[in-house]
Design a protein around this motif. Structure first.
Motif, PDB file in Angstrom:
ATOM      1  N   SER A   1       0.843  -1.198   0.000  1.00  0.00           N
ATOM      2  CA  SER A   1       0.000   0.000   0.000  1.00  0.00           C
ATOM      3  C   SER A   1       0.875   1.245   0.000  1.00  0.00           C
TER       4      SER A   1
ATOM      5  N   ASN B   1      -5.650   2.620   3.946  1.00  0.00           N
ATOM      6  CA  ASN B   1      -5.607   1.165   3.993  1.00  0.00           C
ATOM      7  C   ASN B   1      -6.134   0.659   5.338  1.00  0.00           C
TER       8      ASN B   1
ATOM      9  N   PHE C   1       0.046  -5.851   5.015  1.00  0.00           N
ATOM     10  CA  PHE C   1       0.480  -4.821   4.060  1.00  0.00           C
ATOM     11  C   PHE C   1       1.782  -4.171   4.482  1.00  0.00           C
TER      12      PHE C   1
END
Length: 320
Positions: free
Chosen positions: A16, A22, A64
């Motif tokens: 990300s 996110n 992420f």
């Protein structure tokens, strides 16, 4: 050698470039719990966020890395869709309405490979799907504070779809080295003239499947935000984990060597089309260094980074 068997998907790690949004999307829109707010252990300037069920059960983690990079350029040689499992048709209907109300880009509920499926994307184009699993796989632990009712919460990962230009060498590694079983095929939903090959591990089921789409017509993907960094597979014990290291050595395959990620032990390698795989242990888990009731609320660093905490945390952007 043949006694080594992976039991399912362990986690998937993506990229990300907008980590604040996110966190909002995965915790508020998707209702997953942030179970670990940490840093990339190979690049401590970047967050590593873990979203999962209430306790971070192996097989529920979507994670992420926070890197300021351009969007992924789509193509082959990469993981191309990450499925998240829900229990039944009522849950898929709930999610179809929820995604529409939240204005999340999504398709319609369709049948794919014999399962009801709902494709959608996050704000950076991360390709996701919700798949009805009928209760297969380990029972997840619902998160009481989720905005999604317990009966409709995401139950975990799988199947994972990757796309390659040529199946032959990948198939050899999946079958002969990793002991996955080819079980069926279906037309690629994005290009029906091409085929997706389904491989299963462990006892099978959507939580233990890798789908390999063969697309020689596509260019190689270029990594970036909205793309996937690697997919990890479960090995249940430390003993089996060490055995995998010897197993790869027996086949002459280059690996990262054994890596202690503190929450689990890892072993990385690239399959023949260049996609990064990880074999990860189920334990010790995310409760090893913080109370389960406060998971994800503050930055947690593995012990070897604690002496640099002030410097590391100062370099991270606020995400709340």
């Amino acid at each position: 050698m043949t006694s080594l068997n992976l039991t399912g998907i362990h986690h998937l790690t993506a990229v990300s470039a907008d980590i604040r949004e996110n966190k909002r999307f995965y915790t508020q829109d998707l209702g997953m719990r942030l179970v670990k707010r940490s840093v990339n252990q190979d690049d401590v300037s970047a967050y590593h966020l873990f979203y999962a069920d209430a306790v971070g059960t192996p097989g529920t983690d979507l994670t992420f890395f926070d890197w300021p990079v351009p969007r992924e350029r789509r193509g082959n040689h990469t993981v191309t869709r990450t499925a998240l499992r829900v229990r039944d048709a009522a849950s898929l209907s709930y999610w179809h309405e929820r995604l529409a109300a939240l204005k999340v880009p999504h398709g319609e509920i369709i049948e794919r490979d014999g399962r009801a499926t709902l494709d959608f994307e996050d704000h950076e184009g991360q390709r996701l799907a919700l798949v009805e699993d009928g209760g297969a796989g380990d029972a997840p632990v619902p998160w009481d504070a989720s905005p999604v009712p317990a009966e409709h919460q995401i139950r975990g990962l799988g199947p994972i779809t990757m796309t390659v230009p040529n199946l032959r060498n990948t198939d050899l590694v999946l079958q002969r080295v990793m002991n996955l079983r080819p079980v069926r095929q279906y037309p690629d939903p994005e290009s029906p003239a091409h085929t997706v090959h389904v491989y299963e591990m462990g006892d099978g089921g959507p939580h233990a499947e890798l789908h390999v789409a063969v697309r020689p017509d596509l260019p190689p993907a270029h990594p970036g935000a909205g793309g996937v960094h690697h997919v990890a597979f479960r090995t249940p014990t430390e003993e089996q984990y060490h055995a995998w290291t010897e197993h790869f050595r027996h086949f002459g395959l280059q690996t990262s060597g054994e890596v202690d990620r503190y929450y689990f032990r890892s072993l990385y390698f690239r399959e023949p089309n260049g996609i990064l795989y990880e074999i990860a242990t189920d334990g010790p888990g995310f409760g090893v260094d913080e109370d389960m009731t406060t998971l994800g609320e503050k930055v947690i660093l593995p012990p070897r980074f604690e002496a640099r905490r002030e410097q590391i945390v100062a370099g991270l952007k606020p995400i709340d």
